[in-house]
Design an enzyme around this catalytic site. Structure first.
Site, PDB file in Angstrom:
ATOM      1  N   SER A 240     -11.038  59.505  97.948  1.00  0.00           N
ATOM      2  CA  SER A 240     -10.825  60.315  96.745  1.00  0.00           C
ATOM      3  C   SER A 240     -10.367  61.712  97.142  1.00  0.00           C
ATOM      4  O   SER A 240     -10.329  62.062  98.325  1.00  0.00           O
ATOM      5  CB  SER A 240     -12.110  60.388  95.923  1.00  0.00           C
ATOM      6  OG  SER A 240     -13.150  60.978  96.691  1.00  0.00           O
TER       7      SER A 240
ATOM      8  N   GLN B  61      -2.089  50.240 104.291  1.00  0.00           N
ATOM      9  CA  GLN B  61      -1.778  48.818 104.129  1.00  0.00           C
ATOM     10  C   GLN B  61      -2.890  48.101 103.365  1.00  0.00           C
ATOM     11  O   GLN B  61      -2.630  47.293 102.463  1.00  0.00           O
ATOM     12  CB  GLN B  61      -1.585  48.163 105.495  1.00  0.00           C
ATOM     13  CG  GLN B  61      -0.392  48.686 106.284  1.00  0.00           C
ATOM     14  CD  GLN B  61      -0.321  48.083 107.677  1.00  0.00           C
ATOM     15  OE1 GLN B  61      -0.545  46.894 107.857  1.00  0.00           O
ATOM     16  NE2 GLN B  61      -0.031  48.905 108.669  1.00  0.00           N
TER      17      GLN B  61
ATOM     18  N   HIS C 237     -11.881  81.946  76.844  1.00  0.00           N
ATOM     19  CA  HIS C 237     -11.499  81.652  78.230  1.00  0.00           C
ATOM     20  C   HIS C 237      -9.980  81.788  78.397  1.00  0.00           C
ATOM     21  O   HIS C 237      -9.240  80.800  78.326  1.00  0.00           O
ATOM     22  CB  HIS C 237     -11.945  80.237  78.614  1.00  0.00           C
ATOM     23  CG  HIS C 237     -13.416  80.092  78.778  1.00  0.00           C
ATOM     24  ND1 HIS C 237     -14.067  80.306  79.963  1.00  0.00           N
ATOM     25  CD2 HIS C 237     -14.381  79.782  77.874  1.00  0.00           C
ATOM     26  CE1 HIS C 237     -15.368  80.127  79.807  1.00  0.00           C
ATOM     27  NE2 HIS C 237     -15.587  79.807  78.545  1.00  0.00           N
TER      28      HIS C 237
ATOM     29  N   CYS D  33     -16.675  85.093  78.664  1.00  0.00           N
ATOM     30  CA  CYS D  33     -17.719  84.294  78.023  1.00  0.00           C
ATOM     31  C   CYS D  33     -19.093  84.868  78.371  1.00  0.00           C
ATOM     32  O   CYS D  33     -19.457  85.935  77.888  1.00  0.00           O
ATOM     33  CB  CYS D  33     -17.581  82.825  78.419  1.00  0.00           C
ATOM     34  SG  CYS D  33     -18.440  81.696  77.285  1.00  0.00           S
TER      35      CYS D  33
ATOM     36  N   ASP E 178     -12.431  50.590  93.495  1.00  0.00           N
ATOM     37  CA  ASP E 178     -13.648  51.008  92.795  1.00  0.00           C
ATOM     38  C   ASP E 178     -13.932  50.053  91.642  1.00  0.00           C
ATOM     39  O   ASP E 178     -13.037  49.768  90.834  1.00  0.00           O
ATOM     40  CB  ASP E 178     -13.489  52.423  92.217  1.00  0.00           C
ATOM     41  CG  ASP E 178     -13.461  53.501  93.281  1.00  0.00           C
ATOM     42  OD1 ASP E 178     -13.762  53.181  94.451  1.00  0.00           O
ATOM     43  OD2 ASP E 178     -13.148  54.655  92.945  1.00  0.00           O
TER      44      ASP E 178
ATOM     45  N   GLU F 114     -15.606  50.654  89.008  1.00  0.00           N
ATOM     46  CA  GLU F 114     -15.504  51.343  87.720  1.00  0.00           C
ATOM     47  C   GLU F 114     -14.065  51.389  87.198  1.00  0.00           C
ATOM     48  O   GLU F 114     -13.837  51.441  85.995  1.00  0.00           O
ATOM     49  CB  GLU F 114     -16.034  52.780  87.832  1.00  0.00           C
ATOM     50  CG  GLU F 114     -17.513  52.874  88.193  1.00  0.00           C
ATOM     51  CD  GLU F 114     -17.736  52.996  89.689  1.00  0.00           C
ATOM     52  OE1 GLU F 114     -16.793  52.665  90.457  1.00  0.00           O
ATOM     53  OE2 GLU F 114     -18.833  53.401  90.093  1.00  0.00           O
TER      54      GLU F 114
ATOM     55  N   GLU G  21      -8.266  82.174  80.982  1.00  0.00           N
ATOM     56  CA  GLU G  21      -7.741  81.491  82.174  1.00  0.00           C
ATOM     57  C   GLU G  21      -7.155  80.129  81.850  1.00  0.00           C
ATOM     58  O   GLU G  21      -6.289  79.618  82.574  1.00  0.00           O
ATOM     59  CB  GLU G  21      -8.830  81.354  83.238  1.00  0.00           C
ATOM     60  CG  GLU G  21      -9.957  80.387  82.934  1.00  0.00           C
ATOM     61  CD  GLU G  21     -11.122  81.004  82.169  1.00  0.00           C
ATOM     62  OE1 GLU G  21     -12.233  80.431  82.201  1.00  0.00           O
ATOM     63  OE2 GLU G  21     -10.914  82.045  81.517  1.00  0.00           O
TER      64      GLU G  21
END
Length: 543
Positions: free
Chosen positions: A13, A191, A515, A380, A146, A148, A517
């Site tokens: 991951s 592979q 926020h 915030c 995985d 999931e 950003e």
């Protein structure tokens, strides 16, 4: 006709599927195509809104109030396309919807199963709201194999068949590790990852290979042979000095050309990458540098502040300076004399957060910035703590506090119990309301006072910004605070919710409840961050 690009990951991951998706979207835009990006997350949370920042990183909020995966921030920053509720789905949301339908009897007594009910729901999500879009890029969270992620993999396999020839391709991102002892790169993990995909009926059209060393042509040919992918479609993805080089790097390796070839589209013309070249030039060739202290609660995992750190960089790009970020855990400022760590910084930023831990340290940082005339930006919770600091030390409200952390005698910050939404409806909350999805979320307008600093920064008195909070500065204390020298320069249109506070006799001291950003982009830096970094530059010249 919308074409689909399904982006999967293998081996390990955190390889950068989000950056790959965002960069490919930017490259397609640079060729004149319209794009939209979606994230399929396999976890069982309905959304990431109640997950710890240490578990999942930041929660990215869209204009329409969705709490989503941080990769949607990458999508917006690289493409400028606003994400929506319909651009992030989780297993939890899929299963929640299906169970509600089953309880209502919508399935007419049928046995509810992963196939077809779960996979059909995933496909409906993928196909929704695609009018006028040339390319839909769908990133599948997790790693091939995985358990999931299996329903999502099965759904996109089915969808590729149903869309028909020439309507979809698969791009697989893998790792090609370097073994120092052997002195060579190893292709076997790639592979095996492709073998895992092929075992469920998915054949990648393009392989993107993360590697720390250049991949020899011999290794590219080997992966081409064993993974059944053209050699030209084995794309190296080497590390770059900053993420805004990634679109240029992928173009240089031929990713966009291979995508267009896979769809049978013309690819001879070069994309217009001038804005990315300008951004990279500004990052690599700054005309100065400043140091910003970010006093936060989750500095142990910087992904918790992903949009924030990028917005600070954008402010540096706007001013053509390098921004050095000093991440400081707010709890340390609860120790005597610890604020001396802030003496050598050019500006202080206190971001959002939840819970009592470290809040007194944030208040101490705000006081240091106010008293020493250092540029301060509170976001915030950072705005709320600055307001409490001003209440205690400017307005003489010694017992000022927030009801988020108990029952203070002077609740200068309190639970927001109702507010007016854009459609005129009234949203109501109580202390007993569920935590998930119950905050003031998404874009809300605000009115700025004429001749205020923020009105000058925005160049307007009407703004719209994204929110994610449950507590608010108590309107009942505004008059007392303003008499002490605090200016509430931004309010909700009905005048009930304080949105922005300033310190009138300070060179740059601004707190915002929202926020900013979340809306900043490298090619369009948010005006507050551009102004904040400019103030830091001016501060550095005073030292």
């Amino acid at each position: 006709m919308t074409r689909y690009i399904f982006i999967t990951g293998g081996v390990v991951s955190s390889l950068g599927k989000g950056l790959l998706s965002a960069s490919l979207g930017a490259l397609l835009q640079a060729r004149g195509y319209s794009v939209r990006l979606r994230k399929f997350d396999p976890y069982l949370n309905v959304d990431p809104g109640t997950m710890s920042p240490y578990q999942h990183g930041e929660v990215y909020v869209t204009d329409d109030g969705a709490e989503t995966d941080l990769d949607l921030g990458h999508y917006e920053r690289f493409t400028g396309v606003s994400s929506r509720q319909s651009d992030n789905i989780t297993s939890g949301r899929i299963y929640s919807n299906i169970i509600q339908k089953e309880r209502r009897g919508d399935y007419l007594g049928a046995t509810v199963q992963v196939i077809p009910h779960v996979t059909e729901a995933i496909k409906e999500f993928a196909l929704a709201e695609t009018d006028g879009i040339d390319f839909m890029l769908c990133e599948i969270g997790g790693t091939a194999g995985d358990i999931e992620a299996m329903p999502f993999m099965e759904a996109i396999r089915q969808l590729s068949i149903e869309l028909g020839k020439g309507r979809s391709i698969f791009v697989h991102l893998t790792l090609v590790p370097y073994l120092a002892a052997a002195g060579e790169l190893k292709t076997k993990p790639t592979q095996h990852s492709v073998k895992e995909l092929r075992s469920i009926g998915i054949q990648p059209d393009i392989l993107v290979c993360r590697a720390e060393h250049p991949i020899p042509d011999s290794d590219r040919r080997k992966m081409s042979l064993f993974c059944n992918v053209p050699a030209s479609a084995v794309i190296p993805a080497l590390d770059v000095s900053n993420i805004y080089e990634v679109p240029i790097s992928y173009h240089r390796e031929g990713l966009d050309v291979e995508v267009l070839k896979a769809f049978g589209l013309a690819h001879s013309e070069k994309p217009n990458l001038s804005r990315w070249e300008d951004i990279v030039d500004r990052v690599k060739n700054p005309e100065g540098e400043v140091t910003i202290a970010v006093v936060g609660k989750y500095t142990g995992l910087l992904d918790a502040y992903k949009s924030l750190s990028e917005a600070i960089v954008h402010g540096g790009i706007a001013n053509r300076v390098k921004v050095n970020i000093e991440w400081i855990e707010s709890e340390i400022f609860e120790q005597a004399d610890a604020v001396s760590r802030l003496e050598d910084v050019d500006a202080i930023l206190v971001p959002g957060g939840f819970g009592k831990r470290g809040t007194e340290g944030k208040i101490a940082a705000a006081r240091f910035a106010r008293e020493n005339k250092i540029p301060y930006f509170g976001i915030c919770l950072g705005m709320q703590m600055a307001t409490i600091e001003a209440a205690r030390n400017m307005a003489g409200i010694a017992e000022a506090g927030s009801s988020e952390f108990g029952e203070p005698k002077e609740p200068v910050v309190g639970l927001i119990t109702e507010w007016v939404k854009d459609d005129g409806s009234v949203e109501k909350r109580t202390a007993e309301t569920d935590l998930g999805g119950t905050m003031r979320l998404g874009a809300y307008p605000a009115k700025l006072k004429h001749n205020s600093k923020v009105a000058g920064i925005y160049g307007s008195t009407d703004i719209s910004e994204r929110h994610r909070h449950r507590y608010e500065v108590n309107i009942g204390y505004v008059k007392q605070l303003e008499e002490a020298g605090v200016l509430f320069s931004g309010m909700s249109p009905d005048g009930e919710l304080p949105e922005i506070m300033e310190i009138a006799d300070h060179p740059w001291f601004i707190g915002v409840q929202f926020h900013p950003e979340l809306k900043s982009k490298p090619f369009d830096p948010h005006p507050l961050f551009a102004s904040f970094i400019k103030a830091a530059v001016e501060q550095s010249r005073l030292v």
